[in-house]
Design a protein around this motif. Sequence first.
Motif, short mmCIF file in Angstrom:
data_model
loop_
_atom_site.label_atom_id
_atom_site.label_comp_id
_atom_site.label_asym_id
_atom_site.label_seq_id
_atom_site.Cartn_x
_atom_site.Cartn_y
_atom_site.Cartn_z
N ALA A 78 0.73 -1.15 -0.03
CA ALA A 78 0.62 0.26 0.33
C ALA A 78 0.85 0.67 0.08
N THR A 79 2.01 1.07 0.75
CA THR A 79 3.16 2.29 0.53
C THR A 79 3.71 2.20 -0.75
N PHE A 104 -1.71 6.06 8.93
CA PHE A 104 -1.80 5.55 6.52
C PHE A 104 -2.48 7.31 6.36
N CYS A 150 -8.56 7.23 4.24
CA CYS A 150 -8.60 5.74 4.08
C CYS A 150 -9.51 5.12 4.70
N THR A 154 -6.69 1.64 10.40
CA THR A 154 -6.19 -0.68 10.95
C THR A 154 -5.11 0.09 12.19
N ASP A 173 -8.17 4.64 0.47
CA ASP A 173 -6.92 2.56 0.43
C ASP A 173 -7.84 2.39 1.77
N GLN A 196 -1.37 -7.83 2.42
CA GLN A 196 -1.40 -8.63 3.74
C GLN A 196 -2.70 -8.76 5.01
N LYS A 197 -3.64 -7.84 4.55
CA LYS A 197 -4.32 -7.90 5.47
C LYS A 197 -5.67 -8.92 5.51
C1 PLP Z 1 -0.34 -2.04 7.10
C2 PLP Z 1 -1.47 -0.32 5.41
C3 PLP Z 1 -1.22 0.18 5.13
C4 PLP Z 1 1.12 -0.50 4.54
O1 PLP Z 1 0.88 -1.60 4.11
P1 PLP Z 1 1.74 -1.90 3.58
O2 PLP Z 1 1.61 -2.86 2.38
O3 PLP Z 1 2.95 -2.56 4.55
O4 PLP Z 1 2.67 -1.16 2.98
C5 PLP Z 1 -1.43 1.30 4.01
N1 PLP Z 1 -2.72 1.31 4.54
C6 PLP Z 1 -3.53 1.00 5.23
C7 PLP Z 1 -5.02 1.17 6.03
C8 PLP Z 1 -2.79 -0.14 5.94
O5 PLP Z 1 -3.85 -1.06 6.85
#
Ligand code: PLP
Length: 366
Positions: A78-79, A104, A150, A154, A173, A196-197
């Motif tokens: 996401a970054t 984020f 967003c 999280t 996001d 990955q979440k």
């Molecule tokens: C975990 C997360 C990110 C960062 O994700 P990466 O894949 O580690 O870059 C960005 N936005 C949200 C809402 C997140 O939960």
Amino acid sequence: MFNERVYNFSAGPSMLPLPVLEKAGREITNFGLSGMSVMEMSHRSGAYQEIFDETKDLFRQVLSVPDTHEILFMQGGATGQFAAVAMNLIGRTGLADYAVTGNFSGLAAKEAKKYGQVHIAADTAAQNHTRIPRQEELELSPDASYLHYCANNTIYGTEWDYVPRTDCPVVADMSSNILSRPVDIAAHGLIYAGVQKNMAPAGMAAVIIDRSLAGQELACTPTILNYRVMIDKDSMYNTPPTFNIYMLGLVLKWVKEQGGVRGMEELREIRSSLLYDFLDNSRLFRGCAERSARSKMNVTFRTSSPELDALFVREAAEKGLVSLAGHRVVGGMRASIYNAMPVEGVRKLVEFMGEFEKNHKNGLQR
Ligand SMILES: *Cc1c(COP(=O)(O)O)cnc(C)c1O
């Protein structure tokens, strides 16, 4: 040390559905009589192309992505998208609106500032990001290239219960709540999510983009972050994260079998109500987020003291309820209850919270 699987409340990387892990395990050395692992396949092979196409089709089906929008799989998490969004979209007017409702979205705004002018349309920092701004509170620019928000915070445990409206494309996001409920995709110009979440192992981002937004990138945009190129090359300008895409396909099949995103939504209601109902009736624990802003994916809570919080996290882990410590910037506890968390895991957690409360009557705060 555990001989069996624990209930893992990690915010990410996080639990994957057990049947998905088991299927991947069975196929790990020989996928579909190909004689090789998916990890060993050329991304240009027919066998891999089938996996890729099926995953993309499933993603489109499960999230009801309209034909106007393309689905991309990109590296950098996401970054990486914090930069990609700005580099590809801010050029139209040179300005973008950002609603900052947590860590984020703050990082996304900071990244965008490198490529254009950022206007903060809302900032909930003064309330410790415990709430979500209402539509009327958003200070929208008339000439923004896009509005970024967003959808689920999280770290703070808050979630938007509406899609913000504005005159320009809306960018979301959705890293921590994608696939957990139906989404009005057409109301968004672009949606991205680190996988990955709630979707797959770490290592990529899924992007849903209105094709008409591609092709406005700044000249400095790296090719692998260029949406126009990625659309033209069907996410295969270079080697894509092949195994992640395969795993995402397995997760999507599982989601579909469980009733799709509506099925996931019912489950998230059940899981989150179990926890919030307990918190609302507890004399020791309390939820951190304002009621109207509560996330159904990341539930943040605390006891009366950091010491008791730490004890709770330790004792819970001994019972196989692991990764309950809050993010280091906020402390307290956080239970991340994504799609793959069985309802039983939340029941066990609530049961243990009840026991802990009984055993710590002297720590009671109300
Ligand atoms: C975990 C997360 C990110 C960062 O994700 P990466 O894949 O580690 O870059 C960005 N936005 C949200 C809402 C997140 O939960």
